[in-house]
Design a protein around this motif. Structure first.
Motif, PDB file in Angstrom:
ATOM      1  N   HIS A   8       0.858  -1.193   0.000  1.00 19.58           N
ATOM      2  CA  HIS A   8       0.000   0.000   0.000  1.00 19.58           C
ATOM      3  C   HIS A   8       0.890   1.238   0.000  1.00 19.58           C
ATOM      4  CE1 HIS A   8      -3.690  -2.272   0.855  1.00 19.58           C
ATOM      5  NE2 HIS A   8      -2.879  -3.070   1.522  1.00 19.58           N
ATOM      6  N   CYS A  26      -4.015  -5.501  12.139  1.00 19.16           N
ATOM      7  CA  CYS A  26      -4.085  -5.420  10.681  1.00 19.16           C
ATOM      8  C   CYS A  26      -5.159  -6.408  10.245  1.00 19.16           C
ATOM      9  CB  CYS A  26      -2.751  -5.809  10.049  1.00 19.16           C
ATOM     10  SG  CYS A  26      -2.402  -7.549  10.287  1.00 19.16           S
ATOM     11  N   LEU A  27      -5.490  -6.369   8.984  1.00 18.45           N
ATOM     12  CA  LEU A  27      -6.427  -7.341   8.426  1.00 18.45           C
ATOM     13  C   LEU A  27      -5.780  -8.091   7.275  1.00 18.45           C
ATOM     14  CD1 LEU A  27      -9.699  -5.245   8.536  1.00 18.45           C
ATOM     15  CD2 LEU A  27      -9.178  -7.295   9.886  1.00 18.45           C
ATOM     16  N   ASN A  82      -6.499   0.266  -3.372  1.00 18.38           N
ATOM     17  CA  ASN A  82      -7.581   0.710  -2.473  1.00 18.38           C
ATOM     18  C   ASN A  82      -7.401   2.169  -2.028  1.00 18.38           C
ATOM     19  OD1 ASN A  82      -5.392  -0.061  -0.812  1.00 18.38           O
ATOM     20  ND2 ASN A  82      -6.732  -0.520   0.920  1.00 18.38           N
ATOM     21  N   ARG A 124      -0.528   4.351  -0.845  1.00 21.95           N
ATOM     22  CA  ARG A 124      -1.396   5.531  -0.659  1.00 21.95           C
ATOM     23  C   ARG A 124      -1.143   6.542  -1.785  1.00 21.95           C
ATOM     24  NH1 ARG A 124      -3.791   1.978   2.576  1.00 21.95           N
ATOM     25  NH2 ARG A 124      -3.003   1.895   4.672  1.00 21.95           N
ATOM     26  N   ALA A 175       1.216  -1.170   5.233  1.00 20.58           N
ATOM     27  CA  ALA A 175      -0.027  -0.392   5.104  1.00 20.58           C
ATOM     28  C   ALA A 175       0.012   0.774   6.085  1.00 20.58           C
ATOM     29  CB  ALA A 175      -1.236  -1.284   5.360  1.00 20.58           C
ATOM     30  N   HIS A 179      -8.281 -10.646  -1.358  1.00 24.23           N
ATOM     31  CA  HIS A 179      -8.336 -10.417   0.089  1.00 24.23           C
ATOM     32  C   HIS A 179      -9.285 -11.486   0.620  1.00 24.23           C
ATOM     33  CE1 HIS A 179      -8.137  -7.943   3.825  1.00 24.23           C
ATOM     34  NE2 HIS A 179      -9.159  -8.729   4.080  1.00 24.23           N
ATOM     35  N   THR A 215     -12.172  -4.686   4.388  1.00 24.97           N
ATOM     36  CA  THR A 215     -11.009  -4.035   5.008  1.00 24.97           C
ATOM     37  C   THR A 215     -10.987  -2.558   4.650  1.00 24.97           C
ATOM     38  OG1 THR A 215      -8.596  -4.211   5.288  1.00 24.97           O
ATOM     39  CG2 THR A 215      -9.449  -4.619   3.079  1.00 24.97           C
ATOM     40  N   THR A 216      -9.876  -1.876   4.940  1.00 24.15           N
ATOM     41  CA  THR A 216      -9.739  -0.445   4.689  1.00 24.15           C
ATOM     42  C   THR A 216     -10.086  -0.109   3.238  1.00 24.15           C
ATOM     43  OG1 THR A 216      -7.875  -0.529   6.226  1.00 24.15           O
ATOM     44  CG2 THR A 216      -8.124   1.493   4.938  1.00 24.15           C
ATOM     45  N   HIS A 250      -0.633   3.963   8.245  1.00 22.00           N
ATOM     46  CA  HIS A 250      -1.667   4.857   8.776  1.00 22.00           C
ATOM     47  C   HIS A 250      -0.972   5.749   9.793  1.00 22.00           C
ATOM     48  CE1 HIS A 250      -5.165   2.652   7.152  1.00 22.00           C
ATOM     49  NE2 HIS A 250      -4.488   1.554   7.417  1.00 22.00           N
ATOM     50  N   ASP A 272       2.295  -6.288   2.575  1.00 24.96           N
ATOM     51  CA  ASP A 272       1.073  -5.616   3.022  1.00 24.96           C
ATOM     52  C   ASP A 272       1.427  -4.418   3.903  1.00 24.96           C
ATOM     53  OD1 ASP A 272      -1.607  -5.040   3.209  1.00 24.96           O
ATOM     54  OD2 ASP A 272      -2.049  -6.604   4.674  1.00 24.96           O
ATOM     55  N   ALA A 317      -6.753  -0.525  10.474  1.00 29.89           N
ATOM     56  CA  ALA A 317      -5.995  -1.768  10.358  1.00 29.89           C
ATOM     57  C   ALA A 317      -4.811  -1.551   9.430  1.00 29.89           C
ATOM     58  CB  ALA A 317      -6.897  -2.859   9.787  1.00 29.89           C
ATOM     59  N   GLY A 318      -3.645  -2.039   9.826  1.00 31.45           N
ATOM     60  CA  GLY A 318      -2.496  -1.991   8.928  1.00 31.45           C
ATOM     61  C   GLY A 318      -1.208  -1.850   9.714  1.00 31.45           C
TER      62      GLY A 318
HETATM   63  C1  NCD Z   1      -4.812  -2.467   4.465  1.00 27.83           C
HETATM   64  C2  NCD Z   1      -4.873  -0.947   4.318  1.00 27.83           C
HETATM   65  O1  NCD Z   1      -4.663  -0.250   5.317  1.00 27.83           O
HETATM   66  O2  NCD Z   1      -5.097  -0.457   3.213  1.00 27.83           O
HETATM   67  N1  NCD Z   1      -4.880  -2.790   5.857  1.00 27.83           N
HETATM   68  C3  NCD Z   1      -4.459  -3.931   6.434  1.00 27.83           C
HETATM   69  O3  NCD Z   1      -4.719  -4.137   7.622  1.00 27.83           O
HETATM   70  N2  NCD Z   1      -3.764  -4.819   5.766  1.00 27.83           N
HETATM   71  C4  NCD Z   1      -5.899  -3.093   3.676  1.00 27.83           C
HETATM   72  C5  NCD Z   1      -5.706  -4.567   3.497  1.00 27.83           C
HETATM   73  O4  NCD Z   1      -4.829  -5.022   2.777  1.00 27.83           O
HETATM   74  O5  NCD Z   1      -6.491  -5.325   4.101  1.00 27.83           O
END
Ligand code: NCD
Ligand code: ZN
Length: 344
Positions: free
Chosen positions: A16, A219-220, A42, A18, A250, A137, A107-108, A252, A248, A264-265
């Motif tokens: 990710h 996280c997810l 995403n 962003r 991610a 996913h 998820t996010t 935040h 992954d 999550a991340g």
């Molecule tokens: C990811 C995100 O923040 O975009 N978050 C995560 O917990 N992994 C989304 C995802 O891959 O599930």
């Protein structure tokens, strides 16, 4: 005792980045170690069309540090309105390398994902025909399913039916977290592989929940019990070509993680290679690290392995506990984890 490790330069098969300020802050941390990464779509709004992916790729390229050889491998976010011809054109031009399936709401930023899988069957057919992989996913969103069981339920209810209906579709189960997923991947003789994250090799659900809640480990898919973590470690360090790295990572901001309803991340880009060297050494499998980070992924995606290399040395890595962004700090995954390997 081995003092240096030289590997083909690794790739990250799930990342990710962003957009905007956040992308500019996190991108150098991936680009300095990795040659390529599969870029998750995403964003808000998501990267849905070939035109969206092309514009996003341009923004990533413009944000790269001068002289960087990093290549973003773009993906499209599958919706019930995805146009199979647009997908095929984006693949034919070399722009995209996969399509990402998010069950709606999993998820996010997944609100535009797929609720009715029958509505995208024609896209899967086209992808199978042209050899374009599907990244998944793998969690059901049925609120009656326990969050720790959602991956196993996805395999049974969604993944297996899709694969039976489309046996020629090349699938990557992303960020697997259970022994059920490891067993399922191993049961397939073709067209199925899985990515494993760095953090799922390190933490189980106790790390998140025992002794106080730790949002930075959330996280997810959520980390599962210890037996699952051990199954993931065995798969990752086995050398089996069906398993490879997708961090992954991610990011935040801490402000968005440390909330009553936090995001999550885990942000693992800066220390992933150091952590992986540690994990593989603990498992007596340093000789399998290159397969996991640098060989199995490109082979499954039909790309050459990178020609250049990276070297790790046996010394404590130096990376910040958090990185600064204009939106606020982003804490790095488990910054106090004792580590013995650093990327030169
Ligand atoms: C990811 C995100 O923040 O975009 N978050 C995560 O917990 N992994 C989304 C995802 O891959 O599930
Ligand atoms: Zn992800």
């Amino acid at each position: 005792m081995t003092q240096t490790l030289t590997l083909r330069r690794p790739d990250d098969w799930h990342l990710h980045l962003r957009d905007g300020d956040m992308m500019r802050a996190v991108l150098p941390h991936t680009a300095t170690h990795f040659a390529r990464a599969i870029i998750m779509p995403n964003l808000v709004p998501p990267v849905v069309t070939g035109a969206d992916a092309s514009a996003y790729r341009d923004r990533i390229m413009a944000a790269l540090p001068a002289g960087s050889g990093f290549t973003p491998l773009m993906t499209l976010y599958l919706t019930e309105d995805t146009d199979a011809e647009d997908v095929a054109a984006a693949h034919a031009s070399g722009l995209i390398h996969a399509v990402k399936l998010y069950p709606a709401g999993a998820t996010t930023n997944s609100a535009s994902g797929v609720a009715n899988f029958n509505k995208v069957a024609h896209v899967f057919e086209k992808m199978a025909e042209i050899g374009l992989p599907l990244c998944t996913h793998g969690e059901v969103t049925d609120p009656s399913v326990d969050i720790f069981d959602r991956e196993a339920a996805f395999i049974e209810r969604v993944m297996d039916p899709i694969r039976r209906a489309h046996p020629d579709l090349r699938v990557i189960m992303e960020h697997i977290t259970t022994s059920d997923a490891v067993d399922y991947v191993k049961s397939a003789d073709k067209n199925l592989a899985a990515t494993i994250t760095t953090h799922h090799l390190v933490i189980n659900r106790n790390h998140i929940l025992a002794g106080g809640i730790k949002p930075h480990y959330y996280c997810l898919p959520v980390a599962k019990r210890e037996s699952h973590r051990l199954a993931l470690r065995a798969a990752a360090t086995s050398g089996d070509a069906r398993f490879f790295l997708g961090t992954d990572s991610a990011p935040h901001t801490d402000a968005n993680k440390l909330l009553p309803c936090g995001c999550a991340g885990c942000f693992t880009a800066p220390n992933t290679m150091s952590i992986l060297a540690e994990v593989f050494e603990q498992e007596g499998a340093l000789d399998k690290l290159e397969a996991f980070t640098s060989l199995n992924g490109p082979a499954y995606y039909g790309l050459p392995a990178n020609a250049d290399t990276i070297t790790l040395t046996r010394e404590g890595p130096r990376y910040p506990a958090a990185i600064d962004t204009p939106d606020g700090p982003v804490t790095v995954f488990d910054p106090d984890m004792p580590l013995n390997w650093s990327v030169v």
